[in-house]
Motif scaffolding. Structure first.
Motif, mmCIF file in Angstrom:
data_model
loop_
_atom_site.group_PDB
_atom_site.id
_atom_site.type_symbol
_atom_site.label_atom_id
_atom_site.label_comp_id
_atom_site.label_asym_id
_atom_site.label_seq_id
_atom_site.Cartn_x
_atom_site.Cartn_y
_atom_site.Cartn_z
ATOM 1 N N ARG A 109 47.122 33.431 32.037
ATOM 2 C CA ARG A 109 47.159 34.826 32.500
ATOM 3 C C ARG A 109 47.264 34.887 34.025
ATOM 4 N N ILE A 110 46.467 34.084 34.719
ATOM 5 C CA ILE A 110 46.499 34.112 36.191
ATOM 6 C C ILE A 110 47.874 33.679 36.696
ATOM 7 N N ILE A 111 48.377 32.581 36.178
ATOM 8 C CA ILE A 111 49.644 32.040 36.702
ATOM 9 C C ILE A 111 50.812 32.981 36.414
ATOM 10 N N THR A 112 50.837 33.566 35.230
ATOM 11 C CA THR A 112 51.962 34.458 34.933
ATOM 12 C C THR A 112 51.860 35.764 35.727
ATOM 13 N N ARG A 113 50.656 36.168 36.096
ATOM 14 C CA ARG A 113 50.525 37.350 36.954
ATOM 15 C C ARG A 113 50.916 37.009 38.399
ATOM 16 N N VAL A 114 50.407 35.894 38.892
ATOM 17 C CA VAL A 114 50.670 35.533 40.294
ATOM 18 C C VAL A 114 52.172 35.325 40.528
ATOM 19 N N PHE A 115 52.843 34.692 39.557
ATOM 20 C CA PHE A 115 54.278 34.406 39.733
ATOM 21 C C PHE A 115 55.129 35.294 38.829
ATOM 22 N N LEU A 125 35.996 36.138 35.351
ATOM 23 C CA LEU A 125 35.212 37.110 36.125
ATOM 24 C C LEU A 125 36.058 38.146 36.869
ATOM 25 N N VAL A 126 37.258 37.770 37.278
ATOM 26 C CA VAL A 126 38.056 38.649 38.154
ATOM 27 C C VAL A 126 39.417 38.987 37.532
ATOM 28 N N CYS A 127 40.204 37.965 37.249
ATOM 29 C CA CYS A 127 41.555 38.202 36.707
ATOM 30 C C CYS A 127 41.468 38.319 35.194
ATOM 31 N N ARG A 128 40.716 39.330 34.760
ATOM 32 C CA ARG A 128 40.420 39.440 33.339
ATOM 33 C C ARG A 128 41.561 40.089 32.587
ATOM 34 N N THR A 161 42.027 44.936 32.562
ATOM 35 C CA THR A 161 42.025 45.434 33.942
ATOM 36 C C THR A 161 41.461 44.390 34.896
ATOM 37 N N PRO A 162 42.320 43.683 35.605
ATOM 38 C CA PRO A 162 41.808 42.696 36.564
ATOM 39 C C PRO A 162 41.217 43.372 37.796
ATOM 40 N N LYS A 163 40.248 42.680 38.432
ATOM 41 C CA LYS A 163 39.621 43.250 39.633
ATOM 42 C C LYS A 163 40.371 42.741 40.875
ATOM 43 N N CYS A 164 41.594 43.235 41.024
ATOM 44 C CA CYS A 164 42.480 42.680 42.064
ATOM 45 C C CYS A 164 41.950 42.896 43.476
ATOM 46 N N LYS A 165 41.233 43.994 43.684
ATOM 47 C CA LYS A 165 40.783 44.284 45.055
ATOM 48 C C LYS A 165 39.844 43.207 45.586
ATOM 49 N N ILE A 166 39.077 42.590 44.707
ATOM 50 C CA ILE A 166 38.137 41.558 45.182
ATOM 51 C C ILE A 166 38.668 40.147 44.920
ATOM 52 N N CYS A 167 39.911 40.044 44.520
ATOM 53 C CA CYS A 167 40.465 38.725 44.177
ATOM 54 C C CYS A 167 40.810 37.936 45.450
ATOM 55 N N PRO A 168 40.393 36.661 45.508
ATOM 56 C CA PRO A 168 40.628 35.879 46.724
ATOM 57 C C PRO A 168 42.093 35.505 46.944
ATOM 58 N N ILE A 169 42.940 35.705 45.937
ATOM 59 C CA ILE A 169 44.355 35.322 46.121
ATOM 60 C C ILE A 169 45.287 36.530 45.961
ATOM 61 N N ASN A 170 44.740 37.732 46.127
ATOM 62 C CA ASN A 170 45.577 38.916 45.864
ATOM 63 C C ASN A 170 46.807 39.010 46.782
ATOM 64 N N ARG A 171 46.688 38.494 48.009
ATOM 65 C CA ARG A 171 47.844 38.567 48.934
ATOM 66 C C ARG A 171 49.028 37.743 48.446
ATOM 67 N N TYR A 172 48.742 36.787 47.574
ATOM 68 C CA TYR A 172 49.806 35.870 47.114
ATOM 69 C C TYR A 172 50.187 36.133 45.661
ATOM 70 N N CYS A 173 49.758 37.275 45.143
ATOM 71 C CA CYS A 173 49.948 37.572 43.713
ATOM 72 C C CYS A 173 51.008 38.654 43.509
ATOM 73 N N ASP A 174 52.057 38.327 42.759
ATOM 74 C CA ASP A 174 53.133 39.293 42.489
ATOM 75 C C ASP A 174 52.613 40.535 41.767
ATOM 76 N N TYR A 175 51.751 40.325 40.805
ATOM 77 C CA TYR A 175 51.246 41.447 40.009
ATOM 78 C C TYR A 175 50.591 42.485 40.925
ATOM 79 N N TYR A 176 49.822 42.007 41.871
ATOM 80 C CA TYR A 176 49.127 42.922 42.781
ATOM 81 C C TYR A 176 50.104 43.560 43.765
ATOM 82 N N THR A 177 50.962 42.751 44.351
ATOM 83 C CA THR A 177 51.876 43.297 45.367
ATOM 84 C C THR A 177 52.945 44.210 44.736
HETATM 85 S S1 SF4 Z 1 45.396 39.804 42.359
HETATM 86 FE FE1 SF4 Z 1 44.773 40.607 40.380
HETATM 87 S S2 SF4 Z 1 46.320 39.904 38.922
HETATM 88 FE FE2 SF4 Z 1 46.536 38.686 40.790
HETATM 89 S S3 SF4 Z 1 45.345 36.838 40.403
HETATM 90 FE FE3 SF4 Z 1 44.028 38.279 41.460
HETATM 91 S S4 SF4 Z 1 42.970 39.441 39.866
HETATM 92 FE FE4 SF4 Z 1 44.704 38.371 38.915
#
Ligand code: SF4
Length: 224
Positions: free
Chosen positions: A148-154, A193-196, A199-215
């Motif tokens: 789930r994380i990898i397919t969201r990030v890329f 805990l975060v990328c569930r 509804t993922p908790k993207c705002k507190i995710c440590p890699i959100n700047r590098y995540c396609d799903y978020y951007t």
């Molecule tokens: S920004 Fe959101 S979707 Fe992307 S890895 Fe983090 S929690 Fe998952």
């Protein structure tokens, strides 16, 4: 794979930093051994880590090694596992695996992916967990959370329902050559805990700047 290369250092750093404060503690993450990892992975099938946490200490006390498990009576083992559910099948899995390891490796859990995958009921995820967490051999662990994380990030590069083999290749490229145990735990725990799912908790995710799903503004996905 340029997309991965350009982001992998940031993703590794972000996850390792996050891990320092956020990793979950479980009994099988202490006194790590190949046997304890193997037991934990079988117990964790089709149930929650909280349920396994309650059973794990008394289970490894009752069955402290492969030899004890191989010699267990199926009835006793089922009884021990009943609180987790799926206990008949789980007892069979334990006995088949343990007897195979006794017969072929004299009770020693092997150290190569090829040998591990040859053992009944051991798949890529469990083999890589044993290699990386217990034997200190770099191997990326890919379960549903990690997919789930990898397919969201890329998301821009990996279509939905990307085959697991491709996700494993991406996970292998992302995985660091050192601190890979901590990195593997970080990915698993970020997924829990975060990328569930949902509804993922993207705002507190440590890699959100590098995540396609978020951007991309969190598009709809049928994720794992
Ligand atoms: S920004 Fe959101 S979707 Fe992307 S890895 Fe983090 S929690 Fe998952």
């Amino acid at each position: 794979m340029q997309e991965i290369e350009s982001r992998k250092t940031h993703i590794r750093k972000g996850l390792l930093k996050w891990a320092k404060r956020n990793l979950r503690t479980f009994p099988w993450r202490q006194d790590v051994s190949p046997y304890r990892i193997l037991v934990a992975e079988v117990l964790l099938k089709r149930t929650t880590s909280t349920a396994v946490e309650r059973l794990f200490p008394s289970f490894v006390q009752a069955y402290p090694d492969i030899s004890a498990l191989a010699g267990a009576r199926k009835k006793d083992l089922r009884q021990k596992l009943v609180q987790l559910g799926y206990h008949k099948k789980r007892a069979e899995i334990f006995i088949e695996m343990a007897r195979y390891i006794m017969k072929k490796y004299h009770g020693r859990i092997p150290k190569t992916q090829e040998e591990l995958l040859d053992i009944p009921h051991i798949g890529d995820y469990t083999a890589n967990a044993i290699l990386s967490l217990a034997y200190g051999i770099p191997a990326a662990m890919v379960d549903c959370n990690v997919i789930r994380i990898i397919t969201r990030v890329f998301l821009k590069r990996l279509p939905e329902k990307t085959p697991q083999k491709i996700v494993q290749e991406v996970a292998d490229l992302l995985s660091p050559k050192k601190d890979y145990q901590c990195y593997n735990y970080a990915l698993l725990d970020l997924g829990a805990l975060v990328c569930r799912s949902g509804t993922p908790k993207c705002k507190i995710c440590p890699i959100n700047r590098y995540c396609d799903y978020y951007t991309l503004g969190k598009p709809m996905m049928n994720d794992c």
